[in-house]
Design an enzyme around this catalytic site. Structure first.
Site, PDB file in Angstrom:
ATOM      1  N   ARG A  84       0.858  -1.661   0.580  1.00 23.91           N
ATOM      2  CA  ARG A  84       0.017   0.051  -0.017  1.00 23.91           C
ATOM      3  C   ARG A  84       0.658   1.353  -0.321  1.00 23.91           C
ATOM      4  NH1 ARG A  84      -3.010  -4.198   1.822  1.00 23.91           N
ATOM      5  NH2 ARG A  84      -0.909  -4.212   2.456  1.00 23.91           N
ATOM      6  N   THR A  85       1.465   1.357   1.360  1.00 22.61           N
ATOM      7  CA  THR A  85       2.719   2.620   1.193  1.00 22.61           C
ATOM      8  C   THR A  85       3.200   3.209  -0.386  1.00 22.61           C
ATOM      9  OG1 THR A  85       2.341   2.262   3.211  1.00 22.61           O
ATOM     10  CG2 THR A  85       4.154   3.786   2.799  1.00 22.61           C
ATOM     11  N   LYS A 113      28.580  -3.248  -1.531  1.00 19.80           N
ATOM     12  CA  LYS A 113      29.876  -3.003  -1.637  1.00 19.80           C
ATOM     13  C   LYS A 113      30.837  -2.466  -0.665  1.00 19.80           C
ATOM     14  CE  LYS A 113      29.340  -2.340  -6.800  1.00 19.80           C
ATOM     15  NZ  LYS A 113      29.486  -1.626  -8.407  1.00 19.80           N
ATOM     16  N   ARG A 134      11.406   3.430   3.527  1.00 19.13           N
ATOM     17  CA  ARG A 134      11.206   2.879   4.661  1.00 19.13           C
ATOM     18  C   ARG A 134      12.253   2.070   4.849  1.00 19.13           C
ATOM     19  NH1 ARG A 134       5.219  -1.212   4.619  1.00 19.13           N
ATOM     20  NH2 ARG A 134       4.262   0.981   5.102  1.00 19.13           N
ATOM     21  N   HIS A 168       4.693   5.921  12.063  1.00 22.72           N
ATOM     22  CA  HIS A 168       4.721   6.336  10.279  1.00 22.72           C
ATOM     23  C   HIS A 168       3.817   6.927   9.995  1.00 22.72           C
ATOM     24  CE1 HIS A 168       3.587   4.116   6.882  1.00 22.72           C
ATOM     25  NE2 HIS A 168       3.387   2.871   6.751  1.00 22.72           N
TER      26      HIS A 168
HETATM   27  C1  NCD Z   1       1.285  -0.447   7.823  1.00 26.58           C
HETATM   28  C2  NCD Z   1       2.821  -1.360   8.181  1.00 26.58           C
HETATM   29  O1  NCD Z   1       3.907  -1.579   7.690  1.00 26.58           O
HETATM   30  O2  NCD Z   1       3.740  -0.504   9.494  1.00 26.58           O
HETATM   31  N1  NCD Z   1       1.055  -1.217   7.107  1.00 26.58           N
HETATM   32  C3  NCD Z   1       1.173   0.017   6.028  1.00 26.58           C
HETATM   33  O3  NCD Z   1       2.218   0.700   6.048  1.00 26.58           O
HETATM   34  N2  NCD Z   1      -0.304   0.083   5.641  1.00 26.58           N
HETATM   35  C4  NCD Z   1       0.587  -1.547   9.108  1.00 26.58           C
HETATM   36  C5  NCD Z   1       1.715  -3.430   9.365  1.00 26.58           C
HETATM   37  O4  NCD Z   1       2.208  -3.371   8.511  1.00 26.58           O
HETATM   38  O5  NCD Z   1       0.715  -4.123  10.220  1.00 26.58           O
END
Ligand code: NCD
Length: 354
Positions: A84-85, A113, A134, A168
């Site tokens: 999703r993200t 490397k 991320r 997040h």
């Molecule tokens: C969440 C995450 O990655 O923290 N997912 C997301 O970004 N929608 C929640 C999860 O992974 O449980």
């Protein structure tokens, strides 16, 4: 490996001292923690996201949107799994006309490397105008922003797309946007009762969401979790300091009739060190079809997704189940955020349509 000097000292400073480095001319630039946002900024983002979503309904509107940032490029660096993200950032960029490049697996970067992650980020910044990160390491996005702002000639904004077990912030923005829309005709977010359910100790979404909800007067929290995965003290202390009421319990069923929203989360077992998740009956924290009858008629059911068994599929068809809409809201609010970062929101406000 050589170290960039000064990170340890900077990273241990209190937040208020660090935040100015992540702003430009007093305005939003790097997006690293939920605590960066004031309530007025959230309201502005919600308004802008609504405007974008209206404009996107027509072909001419879409054509206009694709011109607003067509001089910019983004790098999506996702070292942890994401559906999703990643997709919502990618599509947000594409609708605004931005081109994107991606690294979704650190083993395909020069880290193997022996390149330091700091050098790698500086390298990314040579090619693009925005970096979304991320990472499994808490504070990685913050360190990246620190390196670019204090060492690189070319500081591009960094957005934290999820940092370890900690934060997040953009998920919290889309969660708040979803709640704002859900409660629009029933008095807004202030004074609402919100249950957060599941692995609250290691779930970064609930931690960021608490920060944003705490900006709204009278919001009351119900933290429903197995004993070993209770909400951590830093968040509880923050709520206490702000005078927000909260209840800690593991009796999910008792909480359901009392609340205006349920925010369900999965067990974050990728963070297990010694199989802590084993032996927990997570089913006790699952929202079932039979629970719908207990829930208030205007309540909202949210989940950041992915889900396992936390919400029964039979619940999806109930109008109070908002999690699919919630995911789509992520695209609109991320577009709003990117426009704000590049200070192009005025063009969207001035668009009169054709
Ligand atoms: C969440 C995450 O990655 O923290 N997912 C997301 O970004 N929608 C929640 C999860 O992974 O449980």
């Amino acid at each position: 490996m050589q170290q960039y000097q000064g990170w340890e000292k900077f990273c241990n400073e209190p937040l208020e001292k660090k935040l100015p480095l992540f702003k430009k001319d007093g305005q939003i630039f790097d997006v690293l923690y939920a605590q960066q946002f004031a309530k007025t900024e959230l309201e502005e983002l919600f308004y802008l996201a609504d405007r974008i979503r209206n404009i996107s309904k027509t072909r001419s509107g879409m054509r206009f949107l694709s011109s607003v940032l067509n001089d910019k490029r983004a790098m999506l660096f996702f070292a942890q799994p994401s559906t999703r993200t990643f997709l919502s950032f990618q599509n947000a960029c594409h609708i605004l006309g931005m081109q994107t490049s991606e690294i979704r697996d650190s083993t395909t970067s020069s880290e193997v490397k022996g390149e330091s992650s700091e050098d790698m980020i500086r390298m990314f910044s040579s090619y693009v105008d925005l970096i979304v990160i991320r990472h499994f390491t808490e504070g990685f996005a913050e360190k990246a922003a620190w390196v670019l702002n204090s060492h690189a000639g070319r500081a591009v904004p960094i957005i934290n797309g999820g940092s370890g077990k900690d934060q997040h912030p953009t998920q919290a923005l889309l969660d708040m946007y979803t709640l704002e829309r859900a409660f629009k005709n029933i008095g807004g977010i202030c004074g609402k009762k919100i249950a957060m359910v599941g692995d609250l100790k290691r779930g970064r979404t609930v931690r960021s969401l608490c920060q944003l909800l705490s900006l709204y007067d009278g919001v009351e929290f119900f933290f429903v979790a197995p004993e070993s995965f209770r909400m951590r003290d830093d968040i509880l202390d923050m709520l206490k300091a702000k005078g927000a009421k909260y209840t800690i319990t593991d009796k999910f069923k008792d909480v359901i009739p009392n609340v205006d929203a349920i925010y369900s989360t999965r067990l974050q077992d990728e963070h297990d060190v010694e199989q802590e998740s084993g032996g927990i009956n997570y089913d006790l924290f699952s929202f079932k079809e039979e629970h719908l009858a207990l829930l208030k008629k205007d309540a909202a059911i949210l989940h950041p997704l992915p889900r396992r068994n936390e919400i029964e599929i039979a619940v999806d068809k109930d109008p109070r189940a908002l999690y699919w809409k919630q995911a789509r809201n992520g695209m609109w609010i991320r577009m709003a955020l990117i426009l704000k970062i590049f200070r192009r929101e005025i063009e969207v406000y001035n668009f009169s349509g054709v």
